[in-house]
Design a protein around this motif. Structure first.
Motif: not given
Ligand SMILES: [Zn+2]
Length: 365
Positions: A3-4, A8-18, A70-76, A328-337
């Motif tokens: 989801c990450y 910004y552009r990718a985050a927005r495009t993906r949310l609207l497409a979903a 970045f974090c909030g958009s992934a959650l949305q 504000f937006y770590p890459t660590d997969p454990t954090w992201r999960a």
């Protein structure tokens, strides 16, 4: 698929497409007057699912602090893909990129160097004063930042933390200030675009509801990977007991008692309560820890220096931007999960709570 997103552009495009793929969502985009980092148009996007006339609404917002989007958009995005069943008479409203400028340009603040969560104050009769910040503006907002200077700033901040009264230290490094437009934690000189836009949105979409539960998504504060729900409420307020039942332990701060206390105010959530007087509003922040507090503050100081005094395109500028993003937006997969798992839990708890038959009775106290 993750989801990450990485911009910004990718985050927005993906949310609207979903949302389009899932069906059942209506979409409204409010264009921002300033371009994004690549010159692209940027927006505050509003997605709505459920009855137009629903009396109960769960609203979830991201990117109030730009780069935290970045974090909030992934959650949305995860929520849209999950497509949870909504209780009867309940709608879901997602606000994507409350501060799209900061999201796109990788800043926590907006196009005016304003921290939105310090901007929701009453500016009539003058902005609040923050003497604690004024005393250390030169430390937090240096005009020159030679290589290696951050270590000295960090040491001085440590000294002040040990020496100062806790609340005063908090006011100095984290409270809104309204006197140094190029400083950090600047709250502005009047309502900024994001505030005006979001207040108009509330008036348009939320004013006639009976109950609104708000979750504003943030990152950068607290233990790494832990999503802490935060709220302002006094002990005798019904929504404190109610949310304790819904979510378990939360970080609840008492309401400010005086104007001097409100230096730690200016929050969007607080404004939502006053702007929706006929609605029972339950305003919460879901805050995810990333790195240690001094690392996050250091990244903000460097970024602020870079924007006002440095060279964004240079090697050092790029390095500062990369560090700000990761603070504000770590890459660590454990954090992201962990972030996604916690988000899914909180949203499900909120929806279950909104579906309770005795909801309004309990909020009335
Ligand atoms: Zn934040």
């Amino acid at each position: 698929m993750t989801c990450y997103s990485e911009d910004y552009r990718a985050a927005r495009t993906r949310l609207l497409a979903a949302a389009q793929a899932a069906g059942g969502w209506t979409h409204e985009a409010v264009a921002h007057p300033v371009a994004g980092a690549d010159g692209e148009p940027i927006y505050m996007d509003v997605l709505w699912r459920g009855p137009e006339a629903a009396s109960r609404v769960l609203t979830i917002s991201s990117g109030t602090h730009g780069v935290e989007g970045f974090c909030g958009s992934a959650l949305q995005l995860q929520l849209v893909e999950d497509a949870p069943v909504l209780p009867p008479d309940t709608a879901l409203m997602l606000v994507h990129a409350v501060n799209p400028y900061g999201f796109s340009h990788l800043r926590r603040v907006n196009e005016d160097n304003v921290d939105l969560n310090r901007n929701f104050v009453d500016f009539t009769g003058g902005a609040p004063e923050n003497d604690a910040y004024a005393a250390i503006d030169a430390l937090l907002n240096p005009a020159e930042l030679p290589d290696g200077a951050m270590a000295g700033i960090a040491a001085e901040l440590e000294r002040l933390r040990a020496e100062m009264d806790y609340l005063n230290f908090l006011k100095a490094v984290s409270g809104g200030q309204y006197a140094f437009p190029r400083g950090i934690q600047y709250g502005g000189a009047g309502p900024v675009w994001s505030r005006r836009t979001v207040e108009a949105l509330w008036a348009r979409r939320l004013a006639n509801r009976r109950v609104v539960v708000q979750i504003d998504l943030h990152s950068g504060l607290g233990a790494s990977g832990v999503g802490m729900l935060m709220m302002a409420a006094n002990d005798d307020e019904p929504h404190k007991a109610l949310t304790a039942d819904w979510f378990g332990p939360m970080f609840v701060t008492p309401r400010p008692l005086s104007r001097a206390d409100t230096i730690l105010g200016g929050y969007m959530n607080e404004a939502m309560e006053t702007r929706l007087p006929g609605v029972r509003v339950v305003p919460m922040t879901l805050e995810y820890g990333t790195e240690a507090g001094d690392v996050v503050l250091g990244a903000m100081i460097e970024d602020n220096w870079l924007v006002h005094h440095g060279d964004l395109a240079g090697e050092r500028g790029q390095d500062i931007k990369a560090r700000l993003l990761r603070a504000f937006y770590p890459t660590d997969p454990t954090w992201r999960a962990a972030v996604l798992e916690r988000g899914r839990q909180v949203f499900a708890q909120a929806l279950a709570g909104l579906g309770a038959a005795d909801l309004e009775e309990r909020l009335t106290g």
